[in-house]
Design a protein around this motif. Sequence first.
Motif, PDB file in Angstrom:
ATOM      1  N   THR A  36     -36.388 -84.443-148.912  1.00  0.00           N
ATOM      2  CA  THR A  36     -34.932 -84.448-149.040  1.00  0.00           C
ATOM      3  C   THR A  36     -34.461 -83.041-149.375  1.00  0.00           C
ATOM      4  O   THR A  36     -35.018 -82.396-150.263  1.00  0.00           O
ATOM      5  CB  THR A  36     -34.495 -85.414-150.159  1.00  0.00           C
ATOM      6  N   ASP A  37     -33.447 -82.544-148.657  1.00  0.00           N
ATOM      7  CA  ASP A  37     -33.003 -81.180-148.930  1.00  0.00           C
ATOM      8  C   ASP A  37     -32.346 -81.105-150.306  1.00  0.00           C
ATOM      9  O   ASP A  37     -31.898 -82.106-150.868  1.00  0.00           O
ATOM     10  CB  ASP A  37     -32.051 -80.689-147.835  1.00  0.00           C
ATOM     11  N   THR A  38     -32.285 -79.895-150.839  1.00  0.00           N
ATOM     12  CA  THR A  38     -31.812 -79.679-152.210  1.00  0.00           C
ATOM     13  C   THR A  38     -30.386 -80.163-152.416  1.00  0.00           C
ATOM     14  O   THR A  38     -30.063 -80.776-153.438  1.00  0.00           O
ATOM     15  CB  THR A  38     -31.900 -78.180-152.555  1.00  0.00           C
ATOM     16  N   VAL A  39     -29.518 -79.893-151.446  1.00  0.00           N
ATOM     17  CA  VAL A  39     -28.115 -80.281-151.577  1.00  0.00           C
ATOM     18  C   VAL A  39     -27.979 -81.795-151.668  1.00  0.00           C
ATOM     19  O   VAL A  39     -27.252 -82.329-152.517  1.00  0.00           O
ATOM     20  CB  VAL A  39     -27.291 -79.737-150.393  1.00  0.00           C
ATOM     21  N   THR A  40     -28.702 -82.496-150.804  1.00  0.00           N
ATOM     22  CA  THR A  40     -28.643 -83.959-150.832  1.00  0.00           C
ATOM     23  C   THR A  40     -29.151 -84.498-152.162  1.00  0.00           C
ATOM     24  O   THR A  40     -28.568 -85.425-152.742  1.00  0.00           O
ATOM     25  CB  THR A  40     -29.476 -84.547-149.678  1.00  0.00           C
ATOM     26  N   ALA A  41     -30.231 -83.901-152.663  1.00  0.00           N
ATOM     27  CA  ALA A  41     -30.794 -84.351-153.936  1.00  0.00           C
ATOM     28  C   ALA A  41     -29.808 -84.128-155.077  1.00  0.00           C
ATOM     29  O   ALA A  41     -29.592 -85.017-155.915  1.00  0.00           O
ATOM     30  CB  ALA A  41     -32.098 -83.612-154.207  1.00  0.00           C
ATOM     31  N   HIS A  42     -29.196 -82.946-155.113  1.00  0.00           N
ATOM     32  CA  HIS A  42     -28.227 -82.646-156.170  1.00  0.00           C
ATOM     33  C   HIS A  42     -27.017 -83.572-156.082  1.00  0.00           C
ATOM     34  O   HIS A  42     -26.507 -84.048-157.104  1.00  0.00           O
ATOM     35  CB  HIS A  42     -27.765 -81.189-156.056  1.00  0.00           C
ATOM     36  N   THR A  43     -26.560 -83.803-154.861  1.00  0.00           N
ATOM     37  CA  THR A  43     -25.399 -84.680-154.675  1.00  0.00           C
ATOM     38  C   THR A  43     -25.705 -86.089-155.157  1.00  0.00           C
ATOM     39  O   THR A  43     -24.892 -86.720-155.842  1.00  0.00           O
ATOM     40  CB  THR A  43     -24.989 -84.719-153.188  1.00  0.00           C
ATOM     41  N   GLY A  44     -26.890 -86.572-154.813  1.00  0.00           N
ATOM     42  CA  GLY A  44     -27.285 -87.908-155.246  1.00  0.00           C
ATOM     43  C   GLY A  44     -27.355 -88.025-156.754  1.00  0.00           C
ATOM     44  O   GLY A  44     -26.897 -89.012-157.340  1.00  0.00           O
ATOM     45  N   ARG A  45     -27.928 -87.000-157.401  1.00  0.00           N
ATOM     46  CA  ARG A  45     -28.023 -87.026-158.865  1.00  0.00           C
ATOM     47  C   ARG A  45     -26.646 -86.972-159.512  1.00  0.00           C
ATOM     48  O   ARG A  45     -26.381 -87.650-160.508  1.00  0.00           O
ATOM     49  CB  ARG A  45     -28.887 -85.859-159.356  1.00  0.00           C
ATOM     50  N   LEU A  46     -25.754 -86.150-158.933  1.00  0.00           N
ATOM     51  CA  LEU A  46     -24.408 -86.034-159.494  1.00  0.00           C
ATOM     52  C   LEU A  46     -23.667 -87.368-159.416  1.00  0.00           C
ATOM     53  O   LEU A  46     -23.065 -87.819-160.400  1.00  0.00           O
ATOM     54  CB  LEU A  46     -23.618 -84.956-158.749  1.00  0.00           C
ATOM     55  N   LEU A  47     -23.717 -88.007-158.262  1.00  0.00           N
ATOM     56  CA  LEU A  47     -23.029 -89.293-158.112  1.00  0.00           C
ATOM     57  C   LEU A  47     -23.627 -90.346-159.045  1.00  0.00           C
ATOM     58  O   LEU A  47     -22.900 -91.180-159.601  1.00  0.00           O
ATOM     59  CB  LEU A  47     -23.107 -89.762-156.657  1.00  0.00           C
ATOM     60  N   ALA A  48     -24.945 -90.283-159.229  1.00  0.00           N
ATOM     61  CA  ALA A  48     -25.590 -91.227-160.151  1.00  0.00           C
ATOM     62  C   ALA A  48     -25.150 -90.965-161.586  1.00  0.00           C
ATOM     63  O   ALA A  48     -24.870 -91.901-162.349  1.00  0.00           O
ATOM     64  CB  ALA A  48     -27.108 -91.108-160.028  1.00  0.00           C
ATOM     65  N   ASN A  49     -25.065 -89.692-161.965  1.00  0.00           N
ATOM     66  CA  ASN A  49     -24.656 -89.345-163.328  1.00  0.00           C
ATOM     67  C   ASN A  49     -23.201 -89.715-163.598  1.00  0.00           C
ATOM     68  O   ASN A  49     -22.838 -90.082-164.716  1.00  0.00           O
ATOM     69  CB  ASN A  49     -24.871 -87.852-163.580  1.00  0.00           C
ATOM     70  N   ILE A  50     -22.363 -89.592-162.572  1.00  0.00           N
ATOM     71  CA  ILE A  50     -20.953 -89.965-162.719  1.00  0.00           C
ATOM     72  C   ILE A  50     -20.834 -91.437-163.098  1.00  0.00           C
ATOM     73  O   ILE A  50     -19.965 -91.821-163.895  1.00  0.00           O
ATOM     74  CB  ILE A  50     -20.186 -89.684-161.408  1.00  0.00           C
ATOM     75  N   LYS A  51     -21.712 -92.245-162.552  1.00  0.00           N
ATOM     76  CA  LYS A  51     -21.663 -93.692-162.801  1.00  0.00           C
ATOM     77  C   LYS A  51     -22.444 -94.109-164.037  1.00  0.00           C
ATOM     78  O   LYS A  51     -22.422 -95.276-164.414  1.00  0.00           O
ATOM     79  CB  LYS A  51     -22.205 -94.435-161.569  1.00  0.00           C
ATOM     80  N   LYS A  52     -23.111 -93.132-164.668  1.00  0.00           N
ATOM     81  CA  LYS A  52     -23.973 -93.460-165.806  1.00  0.00           C
ATOM     82  C   LYS A  52     -23.259 -93.317-167.143  1.00  0.00           C
ATOM     83  O   LYS A  52     -23.371 -94.176-168.020  1.00  0.00           O
ATOM     84  CB  LYS A  52     -25.207 -92.556-165.782  1.00  0.00           C
ATOM     85  N   ASP A  53     -22.520 -92.205-167.312  1.00  0.00           N
ATOM     86  CA  ASP A  53     -21.886 -91.948-168.609  1.00  0.00           C
ATOM     87  C   ASP A  53     -20.823 -90.869-168.434  1.00  0.00           C
ATOM     88  O   ASP A  53     -20.777 -90.188-167.403  1.00  0.00           O
ATOM     89  CB  ASP A  53     -22.934 -91.487-169.632  1.00  0.00           C
ATOM     90  N   LEU A  54     -19.984 -90.699-169.453  1.00  0.00           N
ATOM     91  CA  LEU A  54     -18.942 -89.681-169.405  1.00  0.00           C
ATOM     92  C   LEU A  54     -19.574 -88.297-169.405  1.00  0.00           C
ATOM     93  O   LEU A  54     -20.427 -87.986-170.246  1.00  0.00           O
ATOM     94  CB  LEU A  54     -18.004 -89.831-170.606  1.00  0.00           C
ATOM     95  N   LEU A  55     -19.174 -87.459-168.468  1.00  0.00           N
ATOM     96  CA  LEU A  55     -19.730 -86.114-168.362  1.00  0.00           C
ATOM     97  C   LEU A  55     -19.175 -85.219-169.466  1.00  0.00           C
ATOM     98  O   LEU A  55     -17.984 -85.261-169.772  1.00  0.00           O
ATOM     99  CB  LEU A  55     -19.386 -85.508-167.003  1.00  0.00           C
ATOM    100  N   ASN A  56     -20.055 -84.393-170.039  1.00  0.00           N
ATOM    101  CA  ASN A  56     -19.572 -83.428-171.025  1.00  0.00           C
ATOM    102  C   ASN A  56     -19.159 -82.141-170.319  1.00  0.00           C
ATOM    103  O   ASN A  56     -19.317 -81.997-169.097  1.00  0.00           O
ATOM    104  CB  ASN A  56     -20.638 -83.154-172.093  1.00  0.00           C
TER     105      ASN A  56
END
Length: 311
Positions: A36-56
């Motif tokens: 998986t390319d880096t951009v796709t991986a980062h995007t996936g993690r970001l979207l997952a984190n958005i749904k996990k908890d409030l971002l600091n």
Amino acid sequence: MRNHASAAHPNQNDLTGLELVTFLQHCIREVINTPTDTVTAHTGRLLANIKKDLLNKAAVEAAAAFFDQLPPDRADTLANGLFGLYTDPDRIPFVADNVRLLWPRLWPFVREAARNSYGLRQARAAATAETSLATAARELIDLVDGTAYLSTEVRAVDMSEALDLLNDAHHGFNNFYSEAAPARRVLDLAGEKGDVPASVRDRYIHVLVDCFLGNGHGVSSAAELSYERMFSRFSSTDAGVALRLFIDPVYSSLLASSVGRKQWGRLLELLEPKLTRTTDRNLIAAIQAFTGNPDQLRVDTNIKSLASING
């Protein structure tokens, strides 16, 4: 193997054992083992984190730095993801908070086609009575001052309502203070290009000139900068319309006061660079050469004649 694209080509083939092994090798190398390319991986993690908890704050800043590295198509894809999360009727409050934190940081990297699509989706939702979706979409658009991407019909309604509020404030009590907020709202709706829907454009010009000339006692200094910015975004046609408003007794009466005369002079300065038609330039030259009080312009035979020529 089957080819579903066209019946014009063979869609069944017999494979030998060796061909099958070769085919599987291609699948493993080109599909299964492709990282998986880096951009796709980062995007996936970001979207997952958005749904996990409030971002600091640190997470938001890290995401903003990531946005700067996104290829245009990936920025659009991420924006679509955020838009979907925010407009989901079952969203969790902290997810909406996260999107609101990130959306303005991502917006500069979103292309025009994607931006326009959000306005269309908002209009479509409003037309089909999908109130929740329409409201959420509008919130995101407003968050980035993106009213220019709303449909013409929506912008016309918004502008009409904003002009009502501005007109009421201007003619109401304590207008020197109450005028500023509705003036800024009209400025925001007009946008950087001064793109006001045709159905409300004439009224837009009339209300701006009325407010800018003051009420005989003074001018709202807090709103004046907004008016000047809107005049600076006038088209040549708009400027020609504004220039001729002295013919209307409602506006000429404002020019009898010292405040009105001062504002009229400033208005001419703002309009003059916009005027391109010979008829308009002849008219403003005659107005500037007029030696009487400006409230008498409307009764001058030559100036009335020039003002009646709109072509």
